[in-house]
Scaffold this motif. Structure first.
Motif, short mmCIF file in Angstrom:
data_model
loop_
_atom_site.label_atom_id
_atom_site.label_comp_id
_atom_site.label_asym_id
_atom_site.label_seq_id
_atom_site.Cartn_x
_atom_site.Cartn_y
_atom_site.Cartn_z
N ILE A 39 -41.78 65.04 50.51
CA ILE A 39 -42.01 65.40 52.05
C ILE A 39 -40.43 64.41 52.63
CG2 ILE A 39 -42.87 65.70 54.32
CD1 ILE A 39 -45.51 66.15 52.66
N TYR A 40 -40.65 63.20 52.27
CA TYR A 40 -39.96 62.31 52.81
C TYR A 40 -38.37 62.62 52.47
CZ TYR A 40 -37.45 58.10 54.50
OH TYR A 40 -36.71 57.09 54.93
N SER A 41 -38.10 62.90 51.30
CA SER A 41 -36.62 63.38 50.71
C SER A 41 -36.16 64.34 51.34
CB SER A 41 -36.92 63.61 49.08
OG SER A 41 -37.51 64.80 48.97
N LYS A 42 -36.97 65.31 52.10
CA LYS A 42 -36.50 66.60 52.73
C LYS A 42 -36.30 65.81 54.32
CE LYS A 42 -36.65 68.83 49.18
NZ LYS A 42 -36.25 67.29 48.51
N VAL A 43 -36.98 65.27 54.93
CA VAL A 43 -36.98 65.17 56.54
C VAL A 43 -36.37 63.78 56.56
CG1 VAL A 43 -39.07 66.82 56.82
CG2 VAL A 43 -39.49 64.33 56.47
N GLN A 44 -36.51 62.91 55.76
CA GLN A 44 -35.85 61.42 55.90
C GLN A 44 -36.44 60.93 57.15
OE1 GLN A 44 -33.28 59.99 53.99
NE2 GLN A 44 -34.01 61.71 52.40
N ILE A 168 -42.35 53.76 37.77
CA ILE A 168 -41.82 55.04 38.44
C ILE A 168 -41.37 54.57 39.86
CG2 ILE A 168 -43.46 56.56 39.87
CD1 ILE A 168 -45.27 56.66 37.22
N ASN A 169 -41.55 53.40 40.57
CA ASN A 169 -40.90 53.04 41.77
C ASN A 169 -39.47 53.19 41.42
OD1 ASN A 169 -43.29 53.17 43.07
ND2 ASN A 169 -43.45 50.97 43.28
N THR A 170 -38.86 52.29 40.35
CA THR A 170 -37.61 52.10 40.20
C THR A 170 -37.06 53.56 40.02
OG1 THR A 170 -38.11 50.07 39.13
CG2 THR A 170 -35.86 51.34 38.67
N ALA A 171 -37.55 54.51 39.32
CA ALA A 171 -37.40 55.82 39.10
C ALA A 171 -36.99 56.70 40.38
CB ALA A 171 -38.17 56.55 38.14
N LEU A 172 -38.01 56.37 41.18
CA LEU A 172 -38.02 57.05 42.65
C LEU A 172 -36.92 56.45 43.58
CD1 LEU A 172 -41.81 57.06 43.46
CD2 LEU A 172 -40.62 59.04 43.29
N GLY A 173 -36.62 55.23 43.21
CA GLY A 173 -35.56 54.48 44.12
C GLY A 173 -34.17 55.09 43.54
N ARG A 174 -34.14 55.27 42.34
CA ARG A 174 -33.05 55.85 41.78
C ARG A 174 -32.65 57.16 42.26
NH1 ARG A 174 -32.95 53.36 35.64
NH2 ARG A 174 -32.69 51.18 36.36
N LEU A 179 -29.56 60.99 45.79
CA LEU A 179 -29.41 61.83 46.87
C LEU A 179 -28.78 61.24 47.76
CD1 LEU A 179 -32.98 63.48 46.92
CD2 LEU A 179 -30.97 64.31 45.74
N ILE A 180 -28.86 60.11 48.48
CA ILE A 180 -28.04 59.37 49.29
C ILE A 180 -26.57 59.51 49.12
CG2 ILE A 180 -27.60 57.29 50.72
CD1 ILE A 180 -30.62 57.04 50.58
N ASN A 181 -26.16 58.87 47.91
CA ASN A 181 -24.81 59.03 47.45
C ASN A 181 -24.17 60.47 47.44
OD1 ASN A 181 -24.86 56.01 47.27
ND2 ASN A 181 -25.54 55.87 45.28
N LYS A 184 -22.99 61.50 50.42
CA LYS A 184 -21.70 60.86 51.06
C LYS A 184 -20.62 61.49 50.31
CE LYS A 184 -24.02 56.44 52.02
NZ LYS A 184 -24.21 55.05 51.63
N ILE A 185 -21.06 61.73 49.00
CA ILE A 185 -19.84 62.52 48.19
C ILE A 185 -19.54 63.71 48.49
CG2 ILE A 185 -19.23 63.41 45.76
CD1 ILE A 185 -20.92 60.96 44.87
N ILE A 186 -20.53 64.45 48.91
CA ILE A 186 -20.24 65.91 49.40
C ILE A 186 -19.58 65.63 50.77
CG2 ILE A 186 -21.50 67.83 50.52
CD1 ILE A 186 -23.65 67.36 48.12
N GLU A 187 -19.92 65.18 51.79
CA GLU A 187 -19.25 64.93 52.94
C GLU A 187 -17.83 64.34 52.72
OE1 GLU A 187 -22.13 62.25 55.22
OE2 GLU A 187 -23.44 63.99 55.21
N LYS A 188 -17.73 63.46 51.80
CA LYS A 188 -16.26 63.09 51.46
C LYS A 188 -15.14 63.96 51.22
CE LYS A 188 -15.32 60.58 47.72
NZ LYS A 188 -15.34 59.68 46.57
N ASN A 189 -16.09 64.81 49.99
CA ASN A 189 -15.18 66.09 49.61
C ASN A 189 -15.11 67.25 50.45
OD1 ASN A 189 -14.47 65.57 46.46
ND2 ASN A 189 -16.11 64.54 46.85
N LYS A 190 -16.00 67.17 51.56
CA LYS A 190 -16.05 68.22 52.53
C LYS A 190 -16.42 69.49 52.02
CE LYS A 190 -12.67 66.29 56.09
NZ LYS A 190 -12.95 64.87 55.38
N ILE A 191 -17.52 69.45 51.24
CA ILE A 191 -18.19 70.88 50.71
C ILE A 191 -19.24 71.06 51.57
CG2 ILE A 191 -19.61 71.66 49.06
CD1 ILE A 191 -18.47 69.83 46.92
#
Length: 195
Positions: A39-44, A168-174, A179-181, A184-191
């Motif tokens: 849920i958090y990954s969607k609504v941030q 598991i926490n490290t995997a979740l963090g990664r 997704l955050i990165n 940013k890449i999507i915004e930078k590439n204006k997709i």
């Protein structure tokens, strides 16, 4: 009656329906981290994620009490679908559709749309999906690895942690940083992820 960690969800569900409140507590504890992370990954937003998490289990309880549950041992996917519908409702009410959404196939880049995409939109969507797949290669290796395992191989965070020798926490963090990165890449590439 004593319940172990190995007690299947389906047993806990049927015993809860027959009146054992403890079973619901076990089910919530068992799945809360995965559900909340989804849920958090969607609504941030922590407050909104908490609200949707609570609403999901209110709906789960109501459905079980009414005897309308017939998912045959697929409790978690059913709960995730309820959460996803509530997330979509939240975005519709607030008039801001998210750029990302998970479907049952966990294709995070699928585009929310009402009805069928027409041919032109399908071509655009396919182009976006291939662009995004190209951009995944720009992520740091550890993040890319988790993202590919989770989205394209549909592995659980437990399986990912076992395969990559991290917690598991490290995997979740990664996954979160991937997704955050990626955003940013999507915004930078204006997709633009079109509706």
């Amino acid at each position: 009656m004593m319940y172990r960690n190995s007690t299947p969800d389906s047993t806990l569900v049927s015993n809860y329906i027959q009146g054992s409140e403890t079973c619901l507590e076990i089910l919530i504890k068992r799945h809360q981290q995965r559900l909340y992370s989804f849920i958090y990954s969607k609504v941030q937003d922590r407050d909104i994620a908490e609200d949707i998490f609570q609403d999901t289990f209110i709906k789960v309880i109501r459905t079980l009490k009414l005897g309308n549950y017939n998912e045959e041992g697929k409790f978690l996917p059913w709960v995730m679908r309820i959460a996803q519908n509530l997330i979509i409702d939240y975005f519709r009410k607030s008039n801001r559709m998210p750029a990302f959404k998970n479907t049952d196939e966990f294709d995070i880049f699928s585009i929310i749309s009402d009805g069928d995409l027409n041919a032109e939109k399908k071509i655009i969507k396919e182009q976006i999906l291939s662009d995004v797949r190209e951009l995944i290669h720009e992520l740091p290796e550890e993040q890319k690895e988790v993202l590919v395992m989770r989205i394209y191989k549909d592995m659980s965070f437990k399986e990912i942690s076992e395969n990559t020798d991290v917690s598991i926490n490290t995997a979740l963090g990664r996954m979160r940083y991937a997704l955050i990165n990626l955003r940013k890449i999507i915004e930078k590439n204006k997709i633009i992820l079109v509706n």
